[in-house]
Scaffold this motif. Structure first.
Motif, short mmCIF file in Angstrom:
data_model
loop_
_atom_site.label_atom_id
_atom_site.label_comp_id
_atom_site.label_asym_id
_atom_site.label_seq_id
_atom_site.Cartn_x
_atom_site.Cartn_y
_atom_site.Cartn_z
N ASP A 162 0.81 -1.21 0.00
CA ASP A 162 0.00 0.00 0.00
C ASP A 162 0.84 1.26 0.00
OD1 ASP A 162 -0.85 -0.20 3.56
OD2 ASP A 162 1.06 -0.04 2.50
N GLY A 163 2.18 1.08 -0.04
CA GLY A 163 3.05 2.25 -0.13
C GLY A 163 3.28 2.95 1.17
N SER A 164 2.91 2.34 2.29
CA SER A 164 3.10 3.01 3.58
C SER A 164 4.55 3.04 4.00
CB SER A 164 2.27 2.31 4.67
OG SER A 164 2.70 0.97 4.82
N GLY A 165 5.41 2.24 3.37
CA GLY A 165 6.84 2.31 3.65
C GLY A 165 7.29 1.49 4.83
N SER A 166 6.42 0.77 5.50
CA SER A 166 6.80 -0.06 6.65
C SER A 166 6.91 -1.50 6.19
CB SER A 166 5.77 0.09 7.76
OG SER A 166 6.14 -0.68 8.87
N GLY A 167 8.15 -1.97 5.96
CA GLY A 167 8.37 -3.30 5.42
C GLY A 167 7.86 -4.37 6.36
N GLY A 168 7.35 -5.47 5.77
CA GLY A 168 6.84 -6.56 6.56
C GLY A 168 7.96 -7.46 7.06
N VAL A 169 7.63 -8.30 8.04
CA VAL A 169 8.58 -9.26 8.58
C VAL A 169 7.91 -10.62 8.68
CG1 VAL A 169 9.85 -7.52 9.90
CG2 VAL A 169 7.97 -8.75 10.99
N ARG A 170 8.73 -11.65 8.79
CA ARG A 170 8.27 -13.01 8.95
C ARG A 170 8.66 -13.48 10.35
NH1 ARG A 170 9.83 -17.02 4.21
NH2 ARG A 170 8.76 -15.32 3.15
N LEU A 171 7.70 -14.01 11.09
CA LEU A 171 7.92 -14.43 12.47
C LEU A 171 7.84 -15.95 12.55
CD1 LEU A 171 8.35 -13.44 15.39
CD2 LEU A 171 5.87 -13.40 15.65
N MET A 172 8.92 -16.57 13.06
CA MET A 172 9.02 -18.02 13.11
C MET A 172 9.34 -18.47 14.53
SD MET A 172 11.27 -18.37 9.64
CE MET A 172 12.08 -16.80 9.97
N ARG A 173 8.54 -19.37 15.06
CA ARG A 173 8.81 -19.93 16.37
C ARG A 173 9.80 -21.07 16.23
NH1 ARG A 173 3.80 -22.29 18.14
NH2 ARG A 173 4.60 -24.14 17.10
N CYS A 174 10.94 -20.99 16.91
CA CYS A 174 12.01 -21.96 16.74
C CYS A 174 12.05 -23.01 17.84
CB CYS A 174 13.37 -21.26 16.72
SG CYS A 174 13.50 -19.94 15.52
N ALA A 175 11.73 -22.63 19.06
CA ALA A 175 11.85 -23.56 20.18
C ALA A 175 10.91 -23.16 21.29
CB ALA A 175 13.29 -23.60 20.69
N VAL A 176 10.48 -24.16 22.05
CA VAL A 176 9.67 -23.93 23.25
C VAL A 176 10.32 -24.70 24.39
CG1 VAL A 176 7.41 -24.17 24.35
CG2 VAL A 176 7.56 -23.65 21.91
N ILE A 177 10.63 -24.01 25.46
CA ILE A 177 11.26 -24.63 26.62
C ILE A 177 10.23 -24.68 27.75
CG2 ILE A 177 13.13 -24.48 28.30
CD1 ILE A 177 14.64 -22.78 26.23
N GLU A 178 9.93 -25.86 28.21
CA GLU A 178 9.04 -26.03 29.35
C GLU A 178 9.89 -25.95 30.62
OE1 GLU A 178 5.99 -29.12 27.12
OE2 GLU A 178 6.51 -29.40 29.23
N CYS A 179 9.60 -24.97 31.45
CA CYS A 179 10.43 -24.69 32.62
C CYS A 179 9.86 -25.39 33.85
CB CYS A 179 10.51 -23.19 32.87
SG CYS A 179 11.13 -22.26 31.46
N ALA A 180 10.63 -26.32 34.40
CA ALA A 180 10.22 -26.99 35.62
C ALA A 180 10.51 -26.14 36.84
CB ALA A 180 10.95 -28.34 35.74
N ARG A 181 11.34 -25.10 36.68
CA ARG A 181 11.69 -24.20 37.78
C ARG A 181 11.37 -22.77 37.36
NH1 ARG A 181 15.87 -26.19 41.15
NH2 ARG A 181 16.87 -24.16 41.14
N PRO A 182 11.09 -21.88 38.33
CA PRO A 182 10.78 -20.48 37.99
C PRO A 182 11.95 -19.79 37.31
CG PRO A 182 10.16 -20.98 40.26
CD PRO A 182 10.95 -22.15 39.77
N VAL A 183 11.64 -18.88 36.41
CA VAL A 183 12.64 -18.08 35.70
C VAL A 183 12.47 -16.62 36.13
CG1 VAL A 183 13.41 -17.26 33.43
CG2 VAL A 183 12.74 -19.64 33.74
N PHE A 184 13.58 -15.98 36.54
CA PHE A 184 13.53 -14.63 37.07
C PHE A 184 14.19 -13.60 36.15
CE2 PHE A 184 13.56 -17.63 40.61
CZ PHE A 184 12.41 -17.27 41.28
N SER A 185 14.92 -14.05 35.16
CA SER A 185 15.56 -13.13 34.20
C SER A 185 15.86 -13.89 32.93
CB SER A 185 16.83 -12.51 34.79
OG SER A 185 17.75 -13.51 35.18
N LEU A 186 16.17 -13.12 31.90
CA LEU A 186 16.30 -13.68 30.55
C LEU A 186 17.35 -12.88 29.80
CD1 LEU A 186 14.63 -15.88 28.94
CD2 LEU A 186 13.28 -13.98 28.05
N SER A 187 18.20 -13.58 29.04
CA SER A 187 19.20 -12.89 28.23
C SER A 187 19.43 -13.66 26.94
CB SER A 187 20.53 -12.76 29.00
OG SER A 187 21.55 -12.22 28.17
#
Length: 451
Positions: free
Chosen positions: A180-205
């Motif tokens: 439509d000429g709005s100038g905002s290029g599209g992106v493709r989003l792909m889910r690569c992995a899912v981690i099931e956490c048996a313990r709580p997670v307090f931070s992420l890097s």
């Protein structure tokens, strides 16, 4: 002679005045594009492109401040780079609750002066749905907290209510602009992995090819490349059921160009790439998938009994210092240095942690990793009125001095290069360069430069 210059940073008013009455609570800075994001107490955000706090005019008059309405639960900058020789595009990613599910809003820096919403996202999985007026909806409970962390072409999302971490890849789709000429290029989003956490997670890097989860009494480290590409065949993970620890493809046809060299897929009918994600169950001693759990040394409390009670600590912040070194801030205000190594290409990761000397109870840390520099500058704050500066070279020298000494009781001594004092109570700090830092006070921004 060392000269320290400090000055208050004026900010342009947001394009919407709704957030101007709400103080700032945290800051994010993207150094390659000089983009600044401020989070307000009402969870709205102000996004400033081409923000140069050390210049006489911090933000050029022609730049447009983007106000992102509340609610928002987390945000991060992501660099989108398809070719090593090309300059990366900058994406600002925001998570929000939407009818109890998770909404992802994406904003792209189209030129040095403005961010625009990404108006076309191609989602490749059934639990992902893009609605142009909203964003990408992930069919998972938002709950009380969502965390985002991003690097080049990849980002990770942790939802506390689901006890899961999702790893996504982002790829340019069309690049030049919308139909439509709005100038905002599209992106493709792909889910690569899912981690099931048996313990709580307090931070992420996510940094330098590693995904690191901050947990209780330690950190869990995944090799991002192996997590994304996986291994062929089925693998039993601990006592869990048989899981496909790899990337499967279905259908046939034209092969899609690799995303950062780590993600492969094939085109299905209708031109949609099919990538089946790695599914991992996170266990305390699980080393499958190129991961390891590194224990932090806990604090001990003396009691009247013969035994000592060990207090649990939580890894609440993780900052990359270099390709193999990470700083970890625990819930007691102590710092730890995580050093990682690989025993071979594509095999398990090993790591060790050394506690750093306690100069104060640390509230926040900031590092700006620069591989072209000889050493990285590290800034730490007590959350009150002081910011301490030291370098990664100081840490390495201190470690070498201790390791080369026969006395095991020799203490690790870390020299502090500079100490800055703020008149306002410090809420957040961001490293701008090797010799400059941005300090968020009680509603005001201050920049300090050491020369």
């Amino acid at each position: 002679m060392v000269v320290v210059q400090g000055f208050k940073v004026p900010l342009p008013h947001p394009s919407s005045l709704t957030s101007s009455h709400h103080p700032h609570t945290s800051i994010l800075f993207e150094p390659s594009s000089l983009s600044l994001a401020l989070t307000h107490t009402d969870s709205s955000l102000s996004l400033y492109p081409s923000f140069s706090p050390l210049s006489p005019s911090p933000s050029p008059p022609h730049t447009q401040t983007l106000n992102i309405p509340s609610p928002s639960s987390s945000s991060t900058f992501l660099l989108l780079q398809q070719h090593p020789s090309a300059a990366p595009a900058v994406i600002f990613l925001v998570s929000s609750p939407y009818r109890s599910r998770i909404l992802l809003r994406l904003y792209r820096l189209r030129d040095p002066s403005s961010f625009e919403r990404v108006t076309r996202v191609l989602c490749l999985h059934k639990d992902l749905c893009f609605q142009p007026g909203l964003g990408v909806i992930l069919d998972a409970k938002h709950g009380a907290a969502v965390r985002l962390a991003a690097s080049v072409n990849y980002f990770a999302l942790h939802a506390l209510s689901s006890n899961k971490v999702w790893v996504f890849a982002v790829k340019d789709d069309g690049g030049g602009g919308n139909d439509d000429g709005s100038g905002s290029g599209g992106v493709r989003l792909m889910r690569c992995a899912v981690i099931e956490c048996a313990r709580p997670v307090f931070s992420l890097s996510v940094a330098f090819g590693f995904l690191i989860l901050g947990e209780e009494n330690g950190v869990r480290v995944f090799g991002l490349r192996r997590l994304v590409k996986g291994k062929s065949g089925n693998k039993r993970v601990g006592n869990s059921k048989q899981l496909r620890n790899g990337v499967g493809v279905r259908g046939g046809g034209l092969e899609v160009a690799n995303c950062n060299g780590d993600l492969e897929g094939k085109m299905e009918r209708h031109g949609v790439a099919a990538v089946k994600q790695t599914h991992v169950k996170s266990k305390l001693d699980d080393r499958d998938g190129g991961s390891c759990f590194v224990v932090l040394k806990g604090n001990e409390v003396n009691t009247n009994s013969v035994t000592k009670v060990s207090m649990s600590i939580k890894a609440i912040s993780i900052q990359a210092v270099s390709q193999r070194m990470f700083l970890i801030l625990d819930s007691h205000g102590d710092l730890h240095l995580l050093s990682l190594s690989n025993s071979g290409v594509g095999v398990d990761i090993t790591g060790n942690v050394r506690p750093l000397p306690r100069t104060m109870k640390v509230k926040s840390i900031s590092v700006l990793p620069d591989l072209s520099a000889m050493s990285q500058t590290i800034w730490i704050s007590d959350g009150y009125h002081s910011v301490h500066m030291f370098t990664a070279m100081d840490i390495e020298n201190a470690l070498n001095e201790v390791d080369g000494n026969d006395c095991n009781e020799k203490l690790l001594r870390l020299p502090v290069v500079r100490v800055l004092f703020s008149s306002e109570k410090i809420q957040d700090i961001i490293s701008l360069s090797a010799n400059s830092v941005l300090i968020l006070g009680q509603g005001s921004l201050y920049a300090y430069e050491i020369s």
